[in-house]
Design a protein around this motif. Sequence first.
Motif, PDB file in Angstrom:
ATOM      1  N   ASP A   2       0.828  -1.211   0.000  1.00  0.00           N
ATOM      2  CA  ASP A   2       0.000   0.000   0.000  1.00  0.00           C
ATOM      3  C   ASP A   2       0.858   1.256   0.000  1.00  0.00           C
ATOM      4  O   ASP A   2       0.563   2.235  -0.705  1.00  0.00           O
ATOM      5  N   ILE A   3       1.916   1.243   0.795  1.00  0.00           N
ATOM      6  CA  ILE A   3       2.792   2.412   0.865  1.00  0.00           C
ATOM      7  C   ILE A   3       3.410   2.697  -0.495  1.00  0.00           C
ATOM      8  O   ILE A   3       3.432   3.841  -0.976  1.00  0.00           O
ATOM      9  N   LEU A   4       3.903   1.669  -1.157  1.00  0.00           N
ATOM     10  CA  LEU A   4       4.543   1.871  -2.456  1.00  0.00           C
ATOM     11  C   LEU A   4       3.537   2.335  -3.503  1.00  0.00           C
ATOM     12  O   LEU A   4       3.804   3.261  -4.279  1.00  0.00           O
ATOM     13  N   MET A   5       2.349   1.724  -3.528  1.00  0.00           N
ATOM     14  CA  MET A   5       1.350   2.112  -4.517  1.00  0.00           C
ATOM     15  C   MET A   5       0.883   3.543  -4.308  1.00  0.00           C
ATOM     16  O   MET A   5       0.609   4.261  -5.283  1.00  0.00           O
ATOM     17  N   GLU A   6       0.803   3.973  -3.068  1.00  0.00           N
ATOM     18  CA  GLU A   6       0.358   5.334  -2.789  1.00  0.00           C
ATOM     19  C   GLU A   6       1.353   6.374  -3.283  1.00  0.00           C
ATOM     20  O   GLU A   6       0.991   7.531  -3.524  1.00  0.00           O
ATOM     21  N   GLU A   7       2.611   5.974  -3.459  1.00  0.00           N
ATOM     22  CA  GLU A   7       3.611   6.889  -4.002  1.00  0.00           C
ATOM     23  C   GLU A   7       3.381   7.143  -5.486  1.00  0.00           C
ATOM     24  O   GLU A   7       3.904   8.118  -6.044  1.00  0.00           O
ATOM     25  N   GLY A   8       2.612   6.259  -6.140  1.00  0.00           N
ATOM     26  CA  GLY A   8       2.266   6.460  -7.538  1.00  0.00           C
ATOM     27  C   GLY A   8       3.362   6.154  -8.533  1.00  0.00           C
ATOM     28  O   GLY A   8       3.205   6.413  -9.726  1.00  0.00           O
ATOM     29  N   VAL A   9       4.456   5.594  -8.077  1.00  0.00           N
ATOM     30  CA  VAL A   9       5.575   5.278  -8.971  1.00  0.00           C
ATOM     31  C   VAL A   9       5.632   3.775  -9.190  1.00  0.00           C
ATOM     32  O   VAL A   9       5.656   3.006  -8.232  1.00  0.00           O
ATOM     33  N   HIS A  10       5.657   3.361 -10.451  1.00  0.00           N
ATOM     34  CA  HIS A  10       5.762   1.933 -10.736  1.00  0.00           C
ATOM     35  C   HIS A  10       7.211   1.486 -10.519  1.00  0.00           C
ATOM     36  O   HIS A  10       8.132   2.129 -11.025  1.00  0.00           O
ATOM     37  N   PRO A  11       7.435   0.389  -9.787  1.00  0.00           N
ATOM     38  CA  PRO A  11       8.807   0.013  -9.419  1.00  0.00           C
ATOM     39  C   PRO A  11       9.596  -0.703 -10.515  1.00  0.00           C
ATOM     40  O   PRO A  11      10.777  -0.971 -10.328  1.00  0.00           O
ATOM     41  N   PHE A  12       8.939  -1.030 -11.632  1.00  0.00           N
ATOM     42  CA  PHE A  12       9.631  -1.784 -12.677  1.00  0.00           C
ATOM     43  C   PHE A  12       9.635  -0.998 -13.987  1.00  0.00           C
ATOM     44  O   PHE A  12       8.757  -0.175 -14.239  1.00  0.00           O
ATOM     45  N   THR A  13      10.647  -1.240 -14.801  1.00  0.00           N
ATOM     46  CA  THR A  13      10.745  -0.589 -16.099  1.00  0.00           C
ATOM     47  C   THR A  13      10.648  -1.628 -17.202  1.00  0.00           C
ATOM     48  O   THR A  13      11.010  -2.793 -17.011  1.00  0.00           O
ATOM     49  N   ARG A  14      10.191  -1.180 -18.361  1.00  0.00           N
ATOM     50  CA  ARG A  14       9.987  -2.072 -19.481  1.00  0.00           C
ATOM     51  C   ARG A  14      11.283  -2.228 -20.277  1.00  0.00           C
ATOM     52  O   ARG A  14      12.000  -1.257 -20.521  1.00  0.00           O
ATOM     53  N   ALA A  15      11.565  -3.451 -20.693  1.00  0.00           N
ATOM     54  CA  ALA A  15      12.727  -3.716 -21.542  1.00  0.00           C
ATOM     55  C   ALA A  15      12.478  -3.138 -22.938  1.00  0.00           C
ATOM     56  O   ALA A  15      11.335  -2.826 -23.300  1.00  0.00           O
ATOM     57  N   PRO A  16      13.526  -2.978 -23.759  1.00  0.00           N
ATOM     58  CA  PRO A  16      13.333  -2.496 -25.133  1.00  0.00           C
ATOM     59  C   PRO A  16      12.337  -3.367 -25.889  1.00  0.00           C
ATOM     60  O   PRO A  16      12.263  -4.583 -25.675  1.00  0.00           O
ATOM     61  N   ALA A  17      11.554  -2.736 -26.762  1.00  0.00           N
ATOM     62  CA  ALA A  17      10.516  -3.443 -27.501  1.00  0.00           C
ATOM     63  C   ALA A  17      11.095  -4.568 -28.341  1.00  0.00           C
ATOM     64  O   ALA A  17      12.128  -4.404 -29.001  1.00  0.00           O
TER      65      ALA A  17
ATOM     66  N   ALA B 275      -9.427  -2.839  -6.306  1.00  0.00           N
ATOM     67  CA  ALA B 275      -9.142  -3.705  -7.459  1.00  0.00           C
ATOM     68  C   ALA B 275      -8.880  -2.875  -8.710  1.00  0.00           C
ATOM     69  O   ALA B 275      -7.921  -3.131  -9.457  1.00  0.00           O
ATOM     70  N   ALA B 276      -9.711  -1.874  -8.957  1.00  0.00           N
ATOM     71  CA  ALA B 276      -9.525  -1.023 -10.135  1.00  0.00           C
ATOM     72  C   ALA B 276      -8.262  -0.194 -10.012  1.00  0.00           C
ATOM     73  O   ALA B 276      -7.531   0.002 -11.005  1.00  0.00           O
ATOM     74  N   ARG B 277      -7.973   0.302  -8.823  1.00  0.00           N
ATOM     75  CA  ARG B 277      -6.756   1.093  -8.631  1.00  0.00           C
ATOM     76  C   ARG B 277      -5.512   0.254  -8.849  1.00  0.00           C
ATOM     77  O   ARG B 277      -4.506   0.726  -9.401  1.00  0.00           O
ATOM     78  N   GLU B 278      -5.555  -1.023  -8.440  1.00  0.00           N
ATOM     79  CA  GLU B 278      -4.402  -1.895  -8.645  1.00  0.00           C
ATOM     80  C   GLU B 278      -4.182  -2.164 -10.127  1.00  0.00           C
ATOM     81  O   GLU B 278      -3.038  -2.206 -10.597  1.00  0.00           O
ATOM     82  N   VAL B 279      -5.271  -2.354 -10.882  1.00  0.00           N
ATOM     83  CA  VAL B 279      -5.142  -2.554 -12.329  1.00  0.00           C
ATOM     84  C   VAL B 279      -4.500  -1.330 -12.978  1.00  0.00           C
ATOM     85  O   VAL B 279      -3.571  -1.443 -13.794  1.00  0.00           O
ATOM     86  N   ASP B 280      -4.983  -0.143 -12.628  1.00  0.00           N
ATOM     87  CA  ASP B 280      -4.421   1.087 -13.197  1.00  0.00           C
ATOM     88  C   ASP B 280      -2.934   1.202 -12.879  1.00  0.00           C
ATOM     89  O   ASP B 280      -2.130   1.594 -13.744  1.00  0.00           O
ATOM     90  N   TRP B 281      -2.581   0.871 -11.661  1.00  0.00           N
ATOM     91  CA  TRP B 281      -1.172   0.934 -11.250  1.00  0.00           C
ATOM     92  C   TRP B 281      -0.342  -0.086 -12.022  1.00  0.00           C
ATOM     93  O   TRP B 281       0.752   0.223 -12.503  1.00  0.00           O
ATOM     94  N   LEU B 282      -0.854  -1.297 -12.168  1.00  0.00           N
ATOM     95  CA  LEU B 282      -0.137  -2.356 -12.889  1.00  0.00           C
ATOM     96  C   LEU B 282       0.119  -1.961 -14.338  1.00  0.00           C
ATOM     97  O   LEU B 282       1.200  -2.222 -14.885  1.00  0.00           O
ATOM     98  N   LEU B 283      -0.857  -1.310 -14.965  1.00  0.00           N
ATOM     99  CA  LEU B 283      -0.738  -0.945 -16.379  1.00  0.00           C
ATOM    100  C   LEU B 283       0.285   0.161 -16.628  1.00  0.00           C
ATOM    101  O   LEU B 283       0.646   0.430 -17.778  1.00  0.00           O
ATOM    102  N   GLN B 284       0.797   0.786 -15.563  1.00  0.00           N
ATOM    103  CA  GLN B 284       1.815   1.815 -15.728  1.00  0.00           C
ATOM    104  C   GLN B 284       3.109   1.273 -16.333  1.00  0.00           C
ATOM    105  O   GLN B 284       3.940   2.049 -16.808  1.00  0.00           O
ATOM    106  N   ILE B 285       3.276  -0.046 -16.362  1.00  0.00           N
ATOM    107  CA  ILE B 285       4.465  -0.624 -16.970  1.00  0.00           C
ATOM    108  C   ILE B 285       4.538  -0.268 -18.450  1.00  0.00           C
ATOM    109  O   ILE B 285       5.614  -0.179 -19.031  1.00  0.00           O
ATOM    110  N   GLY B 286       3.386  -0.047 -19.077  1.00  0.00           N
ATOM    111  CA  GLY B 286       3.341   0.279 -20.499  1.00  0.00           C
ATOM    112  C   GLY B 286       3.340  -0.973 -21.361  1.00  0.00           C
ATOM    113  O   GLY B 286       3.658  -2.068 -20.918  1.00  0.00           O
TER     114      GLY B 286
END
Length: 443
Positions: free
Chosen positions: A125-140, A195-206
């Motif tokens: 919860d603490i990490l999600m509330e910061e609004g920053v996704h902890p993982f980055t996407r590899a090159p396409a 549940a919806a907030r977690e989906v939105d956060w997860l999709l930040q990976i791009g």
Amino acid sequence: MTDNAFTPGIRSGRLSADDYTENFSDLHPRLDDHEALVAADRCYFCHDAPCITACPTDIDIPLFIRQIATGTPEAAARTILTQNIMGGMCARVCPTETLCEEVCVREVAEGKPVLIGQLQRYATDILMEEGVHPFTRAPATGKSIAVVGAGPAGLSCAHRLAMHGHDVTMYDPRAKAGGLNEYGIATYKTVDDFAAREVDWLLQIGGITVETGKALGADLTLDALRERHDAVFLGIGLGGVNALGLEDEDKDGLRDAVDFIADLRQASDVANIPVGRDVVVIGGGMTAVDAAVQAKLLGALNVSLVYRRGRERMNASVLEQDLAASKGVRIITNASPRAVIGNGAVREIEFEYTSDDLSPTGQTFRLAADQVFKAIGQTLQGTDLPTLEGRKIAVNDAGRTSLTDVWAGGDCAAGGDDLTVTAVAEGRDAAEDIHASLTAAAG
């Protein structure tokens, strides 16, 4: 079957606004900082920790608890999410009492485990509330994967594939992504639209496109998906609900428990959800308990949960059974439904007592009921699917099906235990195998 709202005895607004607020508040509010430190201090940080083995997603539990104890909950969250990207939801709904906490050394020695689930929620919860996704996407990579079903398995699979640089298109028949997390879990377990907030956060990976209103069979064919994408992952869940097999099962007032729970989850005001005075829930799993408890919280006077086997055979954990009892739900075991009684609308349900091997005893009884919820299991729906094993899709340990470019996981796949955390693990592992397969083919 007509709308239950028009059935005599079923109505909304049975309670005061304050009662609804209290009844549907967070079942286990998040620990505060002091409580988290005290709970973390009880962990022995076992080197060969049994809790890790008991976790379907293999989270390094002693490590993340140590990170909380040293004041770095964000690092703890990253440890959790590396293995389980839906660690926030799992912390809320996972039956930790029968998994990691059951084998905790403190539980074995003292009967009081470390609060692993609540500590996991605290960190994520603490990490999600910061609004920053902890993982980055590899090159396409230029590879495209279809993920059918935006539930826990599909979301987990899509996130891991996106991390590896693949493009993912998710298809789901409902209006929102999330699957059972969004539509099938008790409201008091996932308050504040988590549940919806977690989906939105997860999709930040791009790299993930979600297309709702698209069902396999009705709007999509597996053959077309295989032609359009380099791989397909099926996380379609179990869309059908088993029938009681009784005459007059279509009477007003009798409906599927999953639909009742979905209505509650999507309601802007739970006070608008109609409930009967005398409610009977047929089943013994988590869905049955969720439906029974929520009927009571909505103001039903009498709620009975009836299961055909003994209490020790119920799929709902002892903790969930105790929760139901504490809310005033009457649990009746070793009884199977035999008849639906009433003119147009259900008025009573007749049951027959059964022995341990489900043999009928000849002894019957009736329960008054103006509303009855069926929670006796779900079935796989769809045609032109990969080879089945029993009533589910056959897969190997990596989620591969009988089709070379199709994987599956979650409730639709054989071998799992129909838990959110297991679905997340299966989606993640299938994604890794898909990535390895596509990488090998490209090489």
